[in-house]
Design a protein around this motif. Structure first.
Motif, PDB file in Angstrom:
ATOM      1  N   GLN A  12      -8.995   0.321  -3.734  1.00  0.00           N
ATOM      2  CA  GLN A  12      -9.970  -0.417  -4.537  1.00  0.00           C
ATOM      3  C   GLN A  12     -11.290   0.353  -4.626  1.00  0.00           C
ATOM      4  N   GLY A  53      -5.127  -6.409  -5.094  1.00  0.00           N
ATOM      5  CA  GLY A  53      -5.799  -5.830  -3.925  1.00  0.00           C
ATOM      6  C   GLY A  53      -6.281  -6.913  -2.994  1.00  0.00           C
ATOM      7  N   THR A  63      -3.292   3.542  -3.426  1.00  0.00           N
ATOM      8  CA  THR A  63      -3.584   2.149  -3.750  1.00  0.00           C
ATOM      9  C   THR A  63      -4.940   1.827  -3.155  1.00  0.00           C
ATOM     10  N   ASP A  95      -2.672   2.328 -11.836  1.00  0.00           N
ATOM     11  CA  ASP A  95      -2.597   0.865 -11.893  1.00  0.00           C
ATOM     12  C   ASP A  95      -2.362   0.341 -10.480  1.00  0.00           C
ATOM     13  N   ILE A  96      -3.064  -0.728 -10.156  1.00  0.00           N
ATOM     14  CA  ILE A  96      -2.969  -1.299  -8.809  1.00  0.00           C
ATOM     15  C   ILE A  96      -2.448  -2.734  -8.927  1.00  0.00           C
ATOM     16  N   GLN A 122      -7.916  -4.089 -10.029  1.00  0.00           N
ATOM     17  CA  GLN A 122      -6.594  -4.284  -9.405  1.00  0.00           C
ATOM     18  C   GLN A 122      -5.908  -5.449 -10.096  1.00  0.00           C
ATOM     19  N   LYS A 130      -6.830  -3.461  -0.080  1.00  0.00           N
ATOM     20  CA  LYS A 130      -6.813  -2.033  -0.383  1.00  0.00           C
ATOM     21  C   LYS A 130      -8.207  -1.414  -0.332  1.00  0.00           C
ATOM     22  N   CYS A 153       0.829  -1.212   0.000  1.00  0.00           N
ATOM     23  CA  CYS A 153       0.000   0.000   0.000  1.00  0.00           C
ATOM     24  C   CYS A 153       0.861   1.259   0.000  1.00  0.00           C
ATOM     25  N   LYS A 189     -12.938  -0.179  -9.886  1.00  0.00           N
ATOM     26  CA  LYS A 189     -11.525   0.001 -10.176  1.00  0.00           C
ATOM     27  C   LYS A 189     -10.808  -1.334 -10.222  1.00  0.00           C
TER      28      LYS A 189
END
Ligand SMILES: Cc1cc2nc3c(=O)[nH]c(=O)nc-3n(C[C@H](O)[C@H](O)[C@H](O)COP(=O)(O)OP(=O)(O)OC[C@H]3O[C@@H](n4cnc5c(N)ncnc54)[C@H](O)[C@@H]3O)c2cc1C
Lengths: 797, 291
Positions: free
Chosen positions: A231, A261, A229, A257-258, A513, A265, A211, A511
């Motif tokens: 979600q 998760g 970071t 961009d993640i 991840q 997150k 994170c 979103k």
């Protein structure tokens, strides 16, 4: 070392079928991610950016006597050192958790878990920030910690939450569902009752990217930009507005961009708030990126349920009732991510896929001196625990009845004509057709032959096990009438804009991840409008240019946002139809939609494509009366129910009788997630979840020593599986569409994580049958399996 | 980001220059070879050194596997990967390849070295068990070109402690070759690929006319150091190998070791593995010696 079989590359040949709509296609985001063009939080570089490092408590439970920051402040490059006292002055020392508890942003009075945030340093570079931490002198008065969850409610247990007024114990909540009296009545008349104590140990989501955040507060505009970071960027924005007092329209949360998760997150962590405070205090952008150990010891864990399961049945194997008593460890602060009216998440689906007469659950949640959380980790709000409970106890029942576990399940399934089916705990399963799914899995596995092989092997002293699990999930939270997080209804928005040349942009409130939203959502729009996915950009993650919604977790994106995307496209199509009727000079009623074009009924030669319509919508010339220019629409979708995917999993293991090592030889996963948008992405989600399952079943656990020290503080200690621990996954599917979802889709993101641990554990327990074993708890490490083989299985906590 | 405390860094250009630096800087300095044990400890700030002397440029000088009639000499900078891939080494002592297949992962093996492994002296370290099994000796060089050779027993002083002084470098490991038929093998139980051993065992057997002239077993992760077990050698010498002999050896291994309970497993389980793996590796070693 495991030898890796040669993988036939031709197996992947059909992965890119260039569908205009549903079907296999490569992920649009992959080129960027695979070529190193992804942009993650740690890639954000701003002029003058400073770096933040957090000092964490070495103790699980201690009073803070004093903090001396003078040496750190004098250290090279240091711009600010902030303690709980400083935050107290700003009214920011505490913040709400997702479950209406509070959590310390920085400890003021006391530290309550090892790794808790005590102070932070902002410096010119990350090395200076880290080095300065060593110079902060904290004097602690160490207190006795509450580590053993079973002792948390003892009268003489130290009280952890002295910050809560009038709190005299470590009790968080009691929760109950089902009908106790009726359940007891059914139990009293049953032929067979099987009872088992089942532990789902604490595990950690451990996403590859830890994170972090970059906060940039502009004092002139009073504007905060926060890359983080997360979600759930929109929900976070609202919470920051409430916590920090910055007006919501002045906050922009950007989730770039993640890197994975898994629920980790979803919460707001103190570190995010630190970076905001750091930026406000220094007037510079501030980056915080936690390291691996910080992620493992302080961020949201998952599970940690001690469950007593009881099942009642007739002698012939008709399941009558299930009841359970759960002790839930919530750590030092109750940070569970779940709709507020569901303190135990969706654990209520523990009745599984079976048509039973009664059910009851009683749960008690307690505080301990461990990291807070109780987040998802791909658990669909505690469905992982529920499915594990029911699938384990059903297997224990099969053992007692000397019945084949597949047969027992087949005998008790809810029948297709019973849907929508209301369970004894009040959940309304939307659709399902369980037997074909189960039969397909058995057929793919060659179930009968496997049982024969097992018999032969047992005669030779070899240990082979076959494990089954059958799950029903409840995903897609949720109807706003009863589901919200901190007062925010769990609906999701979607905006679609078709440009003059017929290319489109769709903006989501959820979103990705790693789930592939940029592809899946383009395919949903493509299916509805006939615009190729390559011509559709999917925007998400930036609150300034996406509609409000609650984000991606609990497998909710496709059930909620996916429905929004389909409906927004239909809105655009309705408008396109009006324009088409003008273009073709026929009435609307005389038009047929053939994917991508409107056609005059009975005259296929006369048609206009969606691209032509888009140009006309933006072009010269009058539009029909009452039709505005442009071709766009927006929507906020409120799901009428959850969706209920199901699946049948079969696992085959071999155990080395000498060393007790478990090898997962085969794993067959048949999933039913309703309409399949991109089967390749679905399989990818399943592969990942199954791998997770191997980790949890065989090796993962966050454990603590008696002083409350976390023993899983690095990936050397907290094991996650590699490619060498997993077999070549065998996946299959059936399709039972959701009746209330516009395209019939259900969630798939967490199915495999939910469904695989019981299959693997059931397989191991089945392999150990010759030793008279009916249950053994995860993680089934060689040492713990060896204990079980000698009849000395112990719970892991 | 996990970062070590500040330190100074120098690249050594020769063994003697490195020794010169060590002599000048004393205990505040450390050699870094592959860095896969040292750097994680420094990043976690479990170890802090003021100076690091990088000896990777000495790979040309200290990275080799040389076979002669009476011994195998392996340079301290020889990488795990080179040990894994050497057919020459696998030909005489397949135990090396057995072990290297289960040490860490390819990334670690690309950098980690024989010298670093031995000098780290981690009780779970695998190559020490291999070297103990093969009765290796270690060549240690000090100031002024002085050189001494010690046995593995002398080399390991305690957990994370060796006979190498602050101003010395381990340069070479020597493994004696005997004129008899030899077989060797290694086995490890780990919770997951790339994990350190729960327990591992190495065995080597030398046969003459079908009888055991010498046999050695080395265990890792069951005591403060990797342990050779002379009692097993004594019990096996002079006998024709068979299952009952392996069983005896296993029983001796189980009772001679001192495992502790930790997250990798219980002491009882580890003792059991010492027995089980001793039997398995001896069986395999004999099979190889015979073929
Ligand atoms: C993820 C991971 C998994 C691992 N798994 C295993 C495993 O399963 N089994 C196993 O055995 N090992 C394992 N290791 C350790 C790995 O084998 C290391 O590479 C090895 O232990 C140390 O070698 P190195 O060259 O990296 O030593 P370094 O880290 O460079 O040095 C280690 C120590 O030895 C000293 N040193 C190095 N060379 C010399 C020399 N020539 N003379 C004197 N002192 C010297 C250094 O000063 C330092 O104190 C693992 C490591 C990692 C990171």
């Amino acid at each position: 070392m495991t030898d890796i079989q040669d993988k036939k590359l031709t197996e992947f040949d059909d992965n890119d079928q260039h569908p205009v709509g549903f079907g296999r296609m490569l992920r649009k985001e992959d080129a960027r991610l695979l070529r190193g063009r992804g942009r993650f939080v740690d890639d954000v570089q701003l002029p003058g950016m400073l770096h933040l490092a957090i000092l964490r408590s070495p103790f699980a439970h201690a009073n803070i006597v004093s903090i001396d920051t003078s040496a750190a402040e004098a250290s090279p490059g240091v711009k600010a050192v902030v303690t709980g006292e400083t935050l107290k002055g700003l009214g920011l020392a505490w913040m709400p958790t997702l479950s209406n508890d509070v959590q310390a942003v920085l400890a003021t009075d006391r530290v309550r878990f090892q790794g808790q945030e005590v102070a932070f340093v902002v410096a010119e570079d990350r090395y200076q920030a880290r080095d300065a931490l060593e110079l902060i002198d904290v004097e602690y008065d160490v207190l006795e910690p509450v580590v053993d969850v079973r002792k948390a409610l003892d009268p003489d247990a130290p009280v952890i939450r002295t910050d809560l007024e009038g709190k005299t114990d470590n009790h968080v909540f009691d929760w109950e569902t089902g009908d106790e009296e009726e359940t007891n009545r059914v139990f009293a008349s049953a032929d067979v009752i099987v009872k088992e104590d089942i532990v789902y140990p604490r595990v950690h989501p451990a996403p590859m990217e830890t994170c972090g955040s970059v906060a940039d507060f502009d004092p002139v505009e009073g504007r905060l930009r926060l890359w983080s970071t997360t979600q759930a960027p929109h929900a976070h924005r609202t919470l920051y507005a409430i916590v920090a007092g910055i007006p919501e329209h002045k906050i922009q949360v950007i989730a770039p961009d993640i890197g994975g998760g898994f629920g980790n997150k979803v919460p707001i962590y103190p570190g995010y708030v630190h970076s905001i405070v750091g930026s406000i205090v220094t007037g510079k952008p501030v980056k915080w990126m936690e390291d691996r150990s910080e992620n493992l010891i302080s961020t949201g864990f998952a599970r940690d349920y001690i469950m007593r399961a009881e099942i009642a049945a007739t002698a012939e194997g008709r399941i009558l009732a299930i009841r359970t008593n759960v002790l839930a460890d919530h750590g030092a602060f109750n940070g569970t991510a779940a709709p507020v009216k569901y303190p135990a998440g969706f654990f209520g689906v523990f009745t599984g896929s079976y048509d039973i007469q009664a059910a009851h659950c009683k749960m008690t949640a307690v505080y301990t001196n461990k990291a807070p959380g109780g987040v998802a980790y791909a658990c669909s709000f505690r469905i992982t625990e529920a499915v594990y409970l029911v699938e384990r106890i059903v297997d224990a029942l099969a053992y007692e009845l000397r019945m084949d576990p597949a047969e027992l399940r087949l005998k008790n399934f809810i029948q297709p004509e019973q849907f929508p089916y209301t369970t004894k705990t009040g959940w309304v399963y939307d659709s399902g057709n369980y037997e074909p799914t189960m039969r397909l899995a058995m057929e793919m596995a060659g179930y009968e032959e496997l049982r024969k092989e097992q018999e032969l092997k047992r005669a030779r002293g070899e240990l082979m096990g076959i494990g089954i699990s059958f799950f029903t999930e409840a995903v897609g939270a949720g109807p706003r009438k009863n589901m919200d997080i901190l007062g925010l209804g769990m609906a999701d928005g979607c905006e679609l804009r078709v440009h003059p040349t017929g290319k489109a942009v769709v903006r989501l409130s959820v979103k990705t991840q790693g789930q592939g939203h940029e592809t899946t959502f383009a395919q949903i729009i493509a299916e509805e409008l006939g615009i190729p996915p390559a011509d559709i950009d999917v925007l998400h993650g930036d609150t300034d240019n996406t509609p409000f919604g609650l984000g991606t977790y609990g497998s909710r994106s496709t059930p909620v946002s996916g429905a929004a995307a389909a409906l927004v496209a239909r809105k655009v199509r309705d408008k396109a139809k009006l324009i088409a009727s003008a273009m073709l000079e026929v009435s609307v009623a005389d038009l047929d939609w053939v994917k991508g074009a409107f056609q005059v009924k009975g005259d296929p030669g006369r048609s206009v494509t969606i691209q032509e319509i888009a140009f006309r919508a933006h072009g010269a010339g009058d539009l029909p009366d009452g039709v505005e220019g442009g071709l766009e629409a927006q929507i906020c979708y409120n799901p009428s129910n959850l969706t209920y995917p199901h699946g049948a999993y079969i696992c085959v293991v071999d155990i080395d009788p000498g060393t007790a090592e478990v090898k997962v030889r085969r794993f067959i996963a048949v999933d039913d997630c309703g309409t399949r948008i991109n089967p390749m992405i679905i399989e990818g989600q399943v592969h990942g979840g199954l791998t997770d399952g191997v980790g949890m079943a065989l090796m993962e656990m966050i454990s603590f020593d008696e002083d409350g020290n976390c023993l899983g503080a690095s990936l050397m200690d907290y094991l996650i599986p590699t490619a060498l621990e997993v077999p070549d996954w065998e996946t299959g599917y059936t399709v039972t569409p959701s009746p209330h979802h516009p395209i019939g889709a259900k969630g798939i993101g967490e199915s495999a994580t939910v469904g695989s641990p019981p299959a693997i554990v059931n397989a191991v327990v089945d392999a150990l049958k010759p030793f008279g074993i009916r249950h053994a708890d995860m993680p089934l490490t060689p040492s713990r399996v060896w204990d079980a083989m000698r009849g000395q299985a112990t719970p892991p906590i | 980001m996990q970062v070590p405390a500040p330190f100074e860094y120098e690249r050594a250009t020769s063994v003697d220059q490195a020794i010169g630096l060590l002599e000048r800087l004393g205990s505040s300095a450390r050699l870094v070879a592959g860095g896969h044990s040292l750097l994680p400890m420094m990043k976690l700030r479990l170890a802090n050194f003021e100076y690091l002397i990088d000896i990777n440029d000495l790979h040309a000088e200290l990275g080799y596997i040389r076979l002669s009639d009476d011994e195998v000499r392996i340079g301290a900078m020889t990488r795990h990967r080179e040990l894994l891939e050497s057919d020459v080494l696998a030909g005489v002592f397949p135990i090396f390849r057995d072990a290297e297949k289960v040490i860490a992962d390819p990334i670690v093996r690309n950098r980690g070295t024989l010298g670093g492994s031995l000098c780290q002296a981690d009780p779970s370290e695998d190559l020490s068990a291999v070297c103990t099994t093969l009765d290796a000796s270690c060549v240690i060089r000090g100031p002024g070109g002085s050189e001494r050779v010690v046995t593995m027993e002398e080399f390991h002083v305690g957990p994370y402690e060796t006979a190498v002084a602050d101003n010395e470098i381990l340069t070479e490991v020597r493994i004696p070759r005997k004129t008899f038929r030899v077989g060797s093998a290694y086995a490890k139980v780990e919770r997951r690929a790339g994990d350190w051993a729960v327990v591992s065992a190495g065995a080597a057997v030398w046969l003459d006319q079908g009888r055991i002239v010498d046999a050695r077993v080395g265990l890792a992760a069951v005591g403060p150091n990797t342990t050779g077990i002379p009692e097993i050698s004594a019990a096996l010498r002079g006998h024709e190998p068979d299952e009952s002999l392996f069983e005896l050896a296993g029983a001796i291994a189980a009772r001679s070791c001192e495992p502790v309970t930790d997250t990798r497993g219980s002491a009882d389980y580890k003792r059991h593995l010492a027995d089980e793996l001793t039997r398995r590796t001896l069986r395999k070693a004999v099979e190889r010696a015979r073929s």
